[in-house]
Design an enzyme around this catalytic site. Structure first.
Site, PDB file in Angstrom:
ATOM      1  N   ASP A  45     -11.381 -39.679  14.319  1.00  0.00           N
ATOM      2  CA  ASP A  45     -10.079 -39.687  14.315  1.00  0.00           C
ATOM      3  C   ASP A  45      -9.529 -37.977  14.899  1.00  0.00           C
ATOM      4  O   ASP A  45      -8.346 -37.700  14.850  1.00  0.00           O
ATOM      5  CB  ASP A  45      -9.177 -39.759  13.012  1.00  0.00           C
ATOM      6  CG  ASP A  45      -9.558 -38.904  12.148  1.00  0.00           C
ATOM      7  OD1 ASP A  45     -10.446 -38.231  12.194  1.00  0.00           O
ATOM      8  OD2 ASP A  45      -8.987 -38.874  10.797  1.00  0.00           O
ATOM      9  N   THR A  73     -14.541 -36.601   7.186  1.00  0.00           N
ATOM     10  CA  THR A  73     -13.724 -37.071   6.420  1.00  0.00           C
ATOM     11  C   THR A  73     -14.210 -37.376   5.025  1.00  0.00           C
ATOM     12  O   THR A  73     -15.393 -38.134   5.140  1.00  0.00           O
ATOM     13  CB  THR A  73     -12.890 -38.337   6.891  1.00  0.00           C
ATOM     14  OG1 THR A  73     -11.871 -38.042   8.071  1.00  0.00           O
ATOM     15  CG2 THR A  73     -11.806 -38.869   5.857  1.00  0.00           C
ATOM     16  N   GLU A 119      -7.814 -46.119   2.199  1.00  0.00           N
ATOM     17  CA  GLU A 119      -8.635 -45.013   2.759  1.00  0.00           C
ATOM     18  C   GLU A 119     -10.442 -45.590   2.636  1.00  0.00           C
ATOM     19  O   GLU A 119     -10.947 -45.182   3.416  1.00  0.00           O
ATOM     20  CB  GLU A 119      -8.652 -43.909   1.707  1.00  0.00           C
ATOM     21  CG  GLU A 119      -7.364 -43.255   2.050  1.00  0.00           C
ATOM     22  CD  GLU A 119      -6.981 -42.377   3.206  1.00  0.00           C
ATOM     23  OE1 GLU A 119      -8.078 -42.007   3.969  1.00  0.00           O
ATOM     24  OE2 GLU A 119      -5.720 -42.524   3.752  1.00  0.00           O
TER      25      GLU A 119
END
Length: 271
Positions: A74, A79, A56
């Site tokens: 995405d 995020t 990640e």
């Protein structure tokens, strides 16, 4: 991801040596202890956090990720944090709501109306221009770190470990479940964790049903790769091919160290 304890080896209890034939052999006793260890063992959980962070965040330092936030294009908006909470998928909203419950008036509380509106989209409406700065500021607060830990466990880690134990898979299999639920969530879409698992079950039986663990985990990884390839943002399958599949091929079902793997071309090691 989490605060961690002592190494696994220290947890194995020595069996007293005895001349009596009725005494349980030490190897059997040790094996039973080892078999009881799950990914929720503190040392194993630390390993899990590092491996997920390598994928990640391209770093083993998962504790540095509480402050992380960016839009990785995405389709999920921002995020952020130790497990990739997303403004577009509801888990970031749940996190900030919980944080506000335990600490009213925190620096992120004012974004709750915007987070509710952008849920389900990649929009930044009502978040820009200061949300990312305020997220980093919140990440200096121990209560916000605890909130991230709590939500990671509630939504991702505990469900993955519990399902893995129910299916009779060991630490590696539980980690495979965890990594899958982190990336894909556990919703009703075809690429969600529960449907990846269902796809694997159509090909092989898990140990709880009398199946071979390695064969089942290979089927699970095949299903995971299929799911990743359904989405351009996840089409690089190296976190499976050059990491989890490597551990499985080596027969390291207990995810014992040392571990060596690659993700997106970067090499990582845990001694």
């Amino acid at each position: 991801m989490l605060a961690i304890g002592a190494l696994l080896g220290s947890a194995l209890i020595a069996v007293p040596v005895t001349a009596h034939a009725t005494a349980a052999p030490a190897p059997t006793a040790q094996a039973s202890v080892a078999a009881a260890v799950g990914l929720d063992d503190p040392a194993k959980k630390e390993i899990a956090m590092k491996i997920v962070s390598s994928a990640e965040n391209s770093s083993l330092d998962w504790k540095a990720q509480y402050k992380y936030i960016e839009d990785i294009d995405d389709g999920r908006g921002y995020t952020a944090g130790i497990i990739g909470f997303c403004s577009g998928t509801g888990d970031m909203l749940d996190l900030v709501e919980y944080y506000t419950q335990i600490k009213p008036g925190n620096v992120l509380a004012k974004y709750l109306p915007a987070l509710r509106k952008v849920d389900g989209s990649d929009s930044h409406a009502g978040l820009d221009p200061n949300f990312t700065k305020d997220w980093a500021k919140a990440a200096q607060d121990a209560d916000f770190k605890k909130a991230q830990d709590r939500e990671r466990d509630r939504v991702y880690f505990n469900p993955a470990v519990n399902q893995g134990k129910a299916d009779g898979v060991g630490v590696l299999g539980q980690f495979m479940y965890y990594d899958a639920i982190v990336m894909h969530g556990d919703g009703g879409d075809s690429t969600s964790f529960r449907n990846i698992r269902k796809r694997a079950l159509s090909k092989a039986k898990p140990p709880s049903q009398g199946g071979n663990e390695t064969a089942y985990l290979n089927a699970f990884l095949d299903a995971r790769v299929w799911a990743m390839k359904q989405e351009e943002a996840h089409s690089d399958t190296s976190r499976v091919d050059t990491a989890q599949r490597v551990f499985l091929k080596k027969g390291n079902l207990n995810l014992n160290t040392p571990l060596d793997w690659k993700v997106y071309g970067d090499s990582f090691h845990i001694g």
